[in-house]
Design a protein around this motif. Sequence first.
Motif, PDB file in Angstrom:
ATOM      1  N   ASN A 155       0.836  -1.199   0.000  1.00 29.88           N
ATOM      2  CA  ASN A 155       0.000   0.000   0.000  1.00 29.88           C
ATOM      3  C   ASN A 155       0.874   1.253   0.000  1.00 29.88           C
ATOM      4  N   LEU A 156       0.468   2.244  -0.767  1.00 28.08           N
ATOM      5  CA  LEU A 156       1.168   3.522  -0.757  1.00 28.08           C
ATOM      6  C   LEU A 156       1.046   4.159   0.623  1.00 28.08           C
ATOM      7  N   ILE A 157       2.036   4.967   0.984  1.00 36.93           N
ATOM      8  CA  ILE A 157       1.990   5.669   2.266  1.00 36.93           C
ATOM      9  C   ILE A 157       1.592   7.123   2.041  1.00 36.93           C
ATOM     10  N   THR A 158       1.114   7.757   3.101  1.00 35.42           N
ATOM     11  CA  THR A 158       0.751   9.170   3.036  1.00 35.42           C
ATOM     12  C   THR A 158       1.860   9.989   3.683  1.00 35.42           C
ATOM     13  N   LEU A 159       2.443  10.913   2.909  1.00 38.94           N
ATOM     14  CA  LEU A 159       3.482  11.806   3.418  1.00 38.94           C
ATOM     15  C   LEU A 159       2.904  13.192   3.593  1.00 38.94           C
ATOM     16  N   LYS A 160       3.208  13.803   4.736  1.00 37.64           N
ATOM     17  CA  LYS A 160       2.701  15.165   5.003  1.00 37.64           C
ATOM     18  C   LYS A 160       3.861  16.045   5.455  1.00 37.64           C
ATOM     19  N   GLU A 161       4.240  16.988   4.589  1.00 37.79           N
ATOM     20  CA  GLU A 161       5.262  17.959   4.949  1.00 37.79           C
ATOM     21  C   GLU A 161       4.587  19.234   5.424  1.00 37.79           C
ATOM     22  N   LYS A 162       5.322  19.996   6.222  1.00 32.98           N
ATOM     23  CA  LYS A 162       4.779  21.217   6.800  1.00 32.98           C
ATOM     24  C   LYS A 162       4.326  22.179   5.697  1.00 32.98           C
ATOM     25  N   ASN A 163       3.118  22.712   5.875  1.00 34.50           N
ATOM     26  CA  ASN A 163       2.529  23.694   4.944  1.00 34.50           C
ATOM     27  C   ASN A 163       2.319  23.133   3.534  1.00 34.50           C
ATOM     28  N   PRO A 166      -1.054  16.612   1.806  1.00 33.61           N
ATOM     29  CA  PRO A 166      -0.576  15.219   1.893  1.00 33.61           C
ATOM     30  C   PRO A 166      -0.409  14.630   0.491  1.00 33.61           C
ATOM     31  N   GLU A 167       0.586  13.755   0.354  1.00 36.94           N
ATOM     32  CA  GLU A 167       0.852  13.105  -0.930  1.00 36.94           C
ATOM     33  C   GLU A 167       1.037  11.606  -0.726  1.00 36.94           C
ATOM     34  N   LEU A 168       0.605  10.831  -1.719  1.00 39.19           N
ATOM     35  CA  LEU A 168       0.818   9.388  -1.691  1.00 39.19           C
ATOM     36  C   LEU A 168       2.170   9.060  -2.326  1.00 39.19           C
ATOM     37  N   ALA A 169       2.876   8.113  -1.716  1.00 36.68           N
ATOM     38  CA  ALA A 169       4.196   7.743  -2.238  1.00 36.68           C
ATOM     39  C   ALA A 169       4.496   6.293  -1.904  1.00 36.68           C
ATOM     40  N   VAL A 170       5.500   5.742  -2.574  1.00 41.01           N
ATOM     41  CA  VAL A 170       5.962   4.399  -2.234  1.00 41.01           C
ATOM     42  C   VAL A 170       6.887   4.496  -1.024  1.00 41.01           C
ATOM     43  N   TYR A 171       6.986   3.389  -0.296  1.00 36.89           N
ATOM     44  CA  TYR A 171       8.004   3.292   0.752  1.00 36.89           C
ATOM     45  C   TYR A 171       8.868   2.081   0.419  1.00 36.89           C
ATOM     46  N   ALA A 172      10.157   2.330   0.240  1.00 42.08           N
ATOM     47  CA  ALA A 172      11.081   1.280  -0.192  1.00 42.08           C
ATOM     48  C   ALA A 172      11.993   0.855   0.956  1.00 42.08           C
ATOM     49  N   THR A 173      12.303  -0.422   0.993  1.00 43.55           N
ATOM     50  CA  THR A 173      13.265  -0.988   1.933  1.00 43.55           C
ATOM     51  C   THR A 173      14.260  -1.825   1.133  1.00 43.55           C
ATOM     52  N   LEU A 174      15.536  -1.632   1.395  1.00 47.12           N
ATOM     53  CA  LEU A 174      16.567  -2.382   0.685  1.00 47.12           C
ATOM     54  C   LEU A 174      17.190  -3.405   1.636  1.00 47.12           C
ATOM     55  N   LYS A 193       7.759  11.893   8.378  1.00 47.07           N
ATOM     56  CA  LYS A 193       6.709  12.579   7.604  1.00 47.07           C
ATOM     57  C   LYS A 193       5.537  11.663   7.255  1.00 47.07           C
ATOM     58  N   ILE A 194       5.573  10.421   7.754  1.00 42.40           N
ATOM     59  CA  ILE A 194       4.524   9.459   7.411  1.00 42.40           C
ATOM     60  C   ILE A 194       3.321   9.643   8.328  1.00 42.40           C
ATOM     61  N   GLU A 195       2.145   9.707   7.731  1.00 48.87           N
ATOM     62  CA  GLU A 195       0.903   9.771   8.498  1.00 48.87           C
ATOM     63  C   GLU A 195       0.231   8.395   8.451  1.00 48.87           C
ATOM     64  N   SER A 196       0.169   7.733   9.596  1.00 46.01           N
ATOM     65  CA  SER A 196      -0.458   6.419   9.666  1.00 46.01           C
ATOM     66  C   SER A 196      -0.708   6.066  11.118  1.00 46.01           C
ATOM     67  N   SER A 197      -1.739   5.271  11.345  1.00 49.68           N
ATOM     68  CA  SER A 197      -2.023   4.792  12.700  1.00 49.68           C
ATOM     69  C   SER A 197      -1.320   3.471  12.983  1.00 49.68           C
TER      70      SER A 197
END
Length: 414
Positions: A155-163, A166-174, A193-197
Amino acid sequence: MNYEDIFDKLMYFKPFINKTIVLSHLKIMGKYPDFNSVYSKNRQDDENLDPVKNVCMTLVLGLQTGAISLVDLDELLFLLIEDKLFTSFLFNLEDSNQISKSEASIQSTLNEWGVPKEKNILKGLSQKETFEKFVIAGHRTNQCDSIRLLLLDKNLITLKEKNKEPELAVYATLIEIDFRRNLLHVRLKDVDKIESSQIGVRTLEGRIERTLKFLDSLQPFFSYKRLSNFRASLFRLEEHLLQPKREAAHKELTKFQQHIDNFSSLIDSNFPTNHENGVTTQTYVSNTVLAIISSSLDLSQIGDVVGIKFRNQRDESTTSFAEVAISDKGFKCISTDKLYWSNLATLLEQRKIEFLKIGTLVPSGFVDVNLEFRIETANIKLNQSSKGTPSEGDKRPTDEKYSDFVDYLLPFIR
């Protein structure tokens, strides 16, 4: 995928896309020499065009004109991701692995793990999830030295930067199974910057535990263990860096010993004080002079420790301790700080360090690194921007710098 789908999927990789770095990698790859001119034309057509959107548009245009292929795009994305994942957790590989270090065995293992043969990271966004809601979106092998797996959250993650919205983006792990160094690397980005419960999404601890569960589900399996003695490793590194500086400072101190003794006696005779723990007026004066001497010595070529945190264990209970933390915001070595000298006896007695921040040169350039005992193992973080020396040169962390620094660290964790 049509070109519109490719563009939409590329935009989800926004956290990894930077025009300057894209240009650098394309140049190394020997691909798309007209990238900059196409990018500039897009900007002329729309001066308000978002830079990342422009990069994605330019790459898609490169696909349409044949300047790059989907395989080239996969290679570029893999390189871009490698150059952004600099929060790393290390584990030791154990001997009971079922993977033998031969090309045939590694390829067989990748097939059994369901690693896609086609090199197309973008397709990972539509692949079926595996264990712990991960998707294996790509891989690289370095002959028989290592296996790198690129994991994406299903699932895409929600990123929220100040001002910002929110934007949807991938989260990668190597994941790197590093046979040459006998290490397992788990590399990811910060999560602030990730918004999630969900703890497994919004915290590094949760993500690492999720990732380890995924790795434990793989068959054939490989085993690993945490670097539980990393605090002692950090002490060995600190001594390697600072002991020469201490010795140089003490050598200079002997020239002033008579003056220090006389001055200390004069203070004691006028201001009688009951000192504790054997710390005398002479110790305080000597430490102050040592800090001054150390600040004047040019010893930066062996590396600087600019932050440290260690504990003074009061008894056998791990919950009973006092903590000492020293940090120089000006990126000067802590050997110039009186706090370091006044707490040195405790450090040498404990011989364990919780956190170390150093700036040093490796073969590929300067690195500014945080080293910490976290989640019961070694945690390395190459900082994205650095205030440290050298004043000239590229301080940006890269995958090459990460590899060089692990080689630099290896003798202290063995």
